[in-house]
Design a protein around this motif. Structure first.
Motif, PDB file in Angstrom:
ATOM      1  N   GLY A  27     -12.957 -55.277 -13.622  1.00 12.95           N
ATOM      2  CA  GLY A  27     -12.169 -55.628 -14.791  1.00 12.95           C
ATOM      3  C   GLY A  27     -12.133 -54.542 -15.851  1.00 12.95           C
ATOM      4  N   ASP A  28     -12.963 -53.497 -15.726  1.00 11.64           N
ATOM      5  CA  ASP A  28     -12.919 -52.398 -16.694  1.00 11.64           C
ATOM      6  C   ASP A  28     -11.586 -51.680 -16.582  1.00 11.64           C
ATOM      7  OD1 ASP A  28     -15.466 -52.865 -17.579  1.00 11.64           O
ATOM      8  OD2 ASP A  28     -16.366 -51.187 -16.524  1.00 11.64           O
ATOM      9  N   THR A  29     -11.048 -51.297 -17.724  1.00 11.62           N
ATOM     10  CA  THR A  29      -9.828 -50.499 -17.730  1.00 11.62           C
ATOM     11  C   THR A  29     -10.085 -49.214 -18.482  1.00 11.62           C
ATOM     12  OG1 THR A  29      -8.999 -51.567 -19.731  1.00 11.62           O
ATOM     13  CG2 THR A  29      -8.299 -52.516 -17.621  1.00 11.62           C
ATOM     14  N   MET A  30      -9.175 -48.296 -18.313  1.00 13.49           N
ATOM     15  CA  MET A  30      -9.261 -47.015 -18.995  1.00 13.49           C
ATOM     16  C   MET A  30      -7.849 -46.569 -19.335  1.00 13.49           C
ATOM     17  SD  MET A  30     -10.154 -44.534 -15.770  1.00 13.49           S
ATOM     18  CE  MET A  30      -9.212 -43.048 -16.073  1.00 13.49           C
ATOM     19  N   LYS A  31      -7.757 -45.656 -20.278  1.00 16.49           N
ATOM     20  CA  LYS A  31      -6.470 -45.072 -20.606  1.00 16.49           C
ATOM     21  C   LYS A  31      -6.045 -44.213 -19.423  1.00 16.49           C
ATOM     22  CE  LYS A  31      -4.134 -42.245 -23.992  1.00 16.49           C
ATOM     23  NZ  LYS A  31      -4.273 -41.383 -25.148  1.00 16.49           N
ATOM     24  N   ALA A  32      -4.846 -44.423 -18.955  1.00 18.98           N
ATOM     25  CA  ALA A  32      -4.351 -43.702 -17.790  1.00 18.98           C
ATOM     26  C   ALA A  32      -4.115 -42.233 -18.132  1.00 18.98           C
ATOM     27  CB  ALA A  32      -3.056 -44.323 -17.298  1.00 18.98           C
ATOM     28  N   PRO A  33      -4.713 -41.320 -17.374  1.00 21.20           N
ATOM     29  CA  PRO A  33      -4.454 -39.901 -17.620  1.00 21.20           C
ATOM     30  C   PRO A  33      -2.970 -39.596 -17.395  1.00 21.20           C
ATOM     31  CG  PRO A  33      -6.301 -40.179 -16.112  1.00 21.20           C
ATOM     32  CD  PRO A  33      -5.666 -41.520 -16.295  1.00 21.20           C
ATOM     33  N   GLY A  34      -2.319 -39.048 -18.390  1.00 21.98           N
ATOM     34  CA  GLY A  34      -0.900 -38.731 -18.268  1.00 21.98           C
ATOM     35  C   GLY A  34      -0.007 -39.948 -18.260  1.00 21.98           C
ATOM     36  N   GLY A  35      -0.551 -41.111 -18.594  1.00 22.10           N
ATOM     37  CA  GLY A  35       0.199 -42.352 -18.502  1.00 22.10           C
ATOM     38  C   GLY A  35       0.820 -42.811 -19.797  1.00 22.10           C
ATOM     39  N   ASN A  36       0.970 -41.941 -20.752  1.00 27.19           N
ATOM     40  CA  ASN A  36       1.614 -42.276 -22.032  1.00 27.19           C
ATOM     41  C   ASN A  36       0.987 -43.482 -22.712  1.00 27.19           C
ATOM     42  OD1 ASN A  36       3.418 -40.132 -21.763  1.00 27.19           O
ATOM     43  ND2 ASN A  36       4.818 -41.375 -20.558  1.00 27.19           N
ATOM     44  N   GLY A  37      -0.328 -43.558 -22.695  1.00 26.59           N
ATOM     45  CA  GLY A  37      -1.029 -44.615 -23.414  1.00 26.59           C
ATOM     46  C   GLY A  37      -1.229 -45.901 -22.642  1.00 26.59           C
ATOM     47  N   VAL A  46     -11.264 -44.697  -9.872  1.00 22.26           N
ATOM     48  CA  VAL A  46     -12.470 -44.037  -9.357  1.00 22.26           C
ATOM     49  C   VAL A  46     -12.444 -43.987  -7.832  1.00 22.26           C
ATOM     50  CG1 VAL A  46     -14.986 -44.277  -9.169  1.00 22.26           C
ATOM     51  CG2 VAL A  46     -13.878 -44.530 -11.379  1.00 22.26           C
ATOM     52  N   LYS A  47     -11.893 -45.018  -7.205  1.00 22.09           N
ATOM     53  CA  LYS A  47     -11.813 -45.053  -5.737  1.00 22.09           C
ATOM     54  C   LYS A  47     -10.936 -43.932  -5.194  1.00 22.09           C
ATOM     55  CE  LYS A  47     -12.277 -50.012  -4.917  1.00 22.09           C
ATOM     56  NZ  LYS A  47     -11.518 -51.203  -4.467  1.00 22.09           N
ATOM     57  N   ASN A  48      -9.837 -43.616  -5.894  1.00 19.91           N
ATOM     58  CA  ASN A  48      -8.892 -42.646  -5.359  1.00 19.91           C
ATOM     59  C   ASN A  48      -8.139 -41.909  -6.467  1.00 19.91           C
ATOM     60  OD1 ASN A  48      -7.181 -41.189  -3.752  1.00 19.91           O
ATOM     61  ND2 ASN A  48      -6.018 -42.925  -2.994  1.00 19.91           N
ATOM     62  N   PRO A  49      -8.821 -41.009  -7.192  1.00 26.03           N
ATOM     63  CA  PRO A  49      -8.127 -40.294  -8.270  1.00 26.03           C
ATOM     64  C   PRO A  49      -7.010 -39.388  -7.756  1.00 26.03           C
ATOM     65  CG  PRO A  49     -10.381 -39.492  -8.032  1.00 26.03           C
ATOM     66  CD  PRO A  49     -10.225 -40.668  -7.124  1.00 26.03           C
ATOM     67  N   GLN A  50      -7.187 -38.801  -6.572  1.00 28.99           N
ATOM     68  CA  GLN A  50      -6.133 -37.937  -6.026  1.00 28.99           C
ATOM     69  C   GLN A  50      -4.865 -38.732  -5.762  1.00 28.99           C
ATOM     70  OE1 GLN A  50      -8.319 -36.136  -2.724  1.00 28.99           O
ATOM     71  NE2 GLN A  50      -7.898 -34.149  -3.650  1.00 28.99           N
ATOM     72  N   GLY A  51      -5.005 -39.946  -5.262  1.00 25.38           N
ATOM     73  CA  GLY A  51      -3.859 -40.803  -5.010  1.00 25.38           C
ATOM     74  C   GLY A  51      -3.153 -41.162  -6.302  1.00 25.38           C
ATOM     75  N   TYR A  52      -3.935 -41.439  -7.352  1.00 29.30           N
ATOM     76  CA  TYR A  52      -3.343 -41.757  -8.651  1.00 29.30           C
ATOM     77  C   TYR A  52      -2.468 -40.604  -9.129  1.00 29.30           C
ATOM     78  CZ  TYR A  52      -2.670 -42.210 -13.611  1.00 29.30           C
ATOM     79  OH  TYR A  52      -2.085 -42.242 -14.847  1.00 29.30           O
ATOM     80  N   PHE A  53      -3.009 -39.384  -9.078  1.00 31.29           N
ATOM     81  CA  PHE A  53      -2.251 -38.238  -9.586  1.00 31.29           C
ATOM     82  C   PHE A  53      -1.060 -37.917  -8.689  1.00 31.29           C
ATOM     83  CE2 PHE A  53      -6.210 -37.496 -11.952  1.00 31.29           C
ATOM     84  CZ  PHE A  53      -5.671 -37.423 -13.218  1.00 31.29           C
ATOM     85  N   ALA A  54      -1.194 -38.106  -7.377  1.00 27.93           N
ATOM     86  CA  ALA A  54      -0.063 -37.885  -6.477  1.00 27.93           C
ATOM     87  C   ALA A  54       1.072 -38.850  -6.818  1.00 27.93           C
ATOM     88  CB  ALA A  54      -0.500 -38.062  -5.024  1.00 27.93           C
ATOM     89  N   ASP A  55       0.733 -40.129  -7.026  1.00 28.99           N
ATOM     90  CA  ASP A  55       1.747 -41.119  -7.393  1.00 28.99           C
ATOM     91  C   ASP A  55       2.354 -40.802  -8.756  1.00 28.99           C
ATOM     92  OD1 ASP A  55       1.206 -42.430  -5.025  1.00 28.99           O
ATOM     93  OD2 ASP A  55       0.020 -44.032  -5.961  1.00 28.99           O
ATOM     94  N   LEU A  56       1.536 -40.367  -9.692  1.00 32.98           N
ATOM     95  CA  LEU A  56       2.017 -40.036 -11.031  1.00 32.98           C
ATOM     96  C   LEU A  56       3.026 -38.900 -10.963  1.00 32.98           C
ATOM     97  CD1 LEU A  56       1.744 -40.384 -14.157  1.00 32.98           C
ATOM     98  CD2 LEU A  56      -0.028 -38.629 -14.049  1.00 32.98           C
ATOM     99  N   HIS A  57       2.707 -37.856 -10.202  1.00 32.62           N
ATOM    100  CA  HIS A  57       3.610 -36.709 -10.114  1.00 32.62           C
ATOM    101  C   HIS A  57       4.895 -37.068  -9.381  1.00 32.62           C
ATOM    102  CE1 HIS A  57       0.763 -34.117 -12.034  1.00 32.62           C
ATOM    103  NE2 HIS A  57      -0.155 -34.353 -11.121  1.00 32.62           N
ATOM    104  N   THR A  58       4.802 -37.918  -8.368  1.00 29.01           N
ATOM    105  CA  THR A  58       5.996 -38.368  -7.658  1.00 29.01           C
ATOM    106  C   THR A  58       6.897 -39.151  -8.606  1.00 29.01           C
ATOM    107  OG1 THR A  58       4.828 -38.443  -5.551  1.00 29.01           O
ATOM    108  CG2 THR A  58       6.844 -39.748  -5.720  1.00 29.01           C
TER     109      THR A  58
END
Length: 66
Positions: A27-37, A46-58
Motif C-alpha cells: 500500500g505504500d506509494t511514492m511520487k512517480a519519477p518523471g510522472g508529473n507529480g 521496486v519489483k521492476n524499475p526498468q519496466g517502469y522507465f521503459a513504459d514511461l519512455h514509450t
C-alpha cells in the motif's frame, strides 16, 4: 549526548531515507519519477524499475506523435 550533537544516533539513522530503500509495506506509494507529480505503488516500482522507465519512455514517445 556525546558532545557532537549525536544524542540519539539510532533514531537518526532510522529516519534516514536511504536506510529504508527496499523496505516496503503493501500500500505504500511514492511520487512517480518523471510522472508529473503522480503517485505509483512503491512495491511495483521496486519489483521492476526498468519496466517502469521503459513504459514511461514509450508513453512519452506516443504523446509526441499525437
Amino acid at each position: 549526548m556525546d558532545g557532537k550533537g549525536n544524542g540519539n544516533v539510532g533514531a537518526a539513522a532510522a529516519n534516514n531515507p536511504k536506510d529504508n530503500v527496499g523496505s516496503t509495506t503493501k500500500g505504500d506509494t511514492m511520487k512517480a519519477p518523471g510522472g508529473n507529480g503522480s503517485n505509483i505503488s512503491r512495491e511495483e516500482f521496486v519489483k521492476n524499475p526498468q519496466g517502469y522507465f521503459a513504459d514511461l519512455h514509450t508513453a512519452q514517445k506516443d504523446n509526441k506523435k499525437n
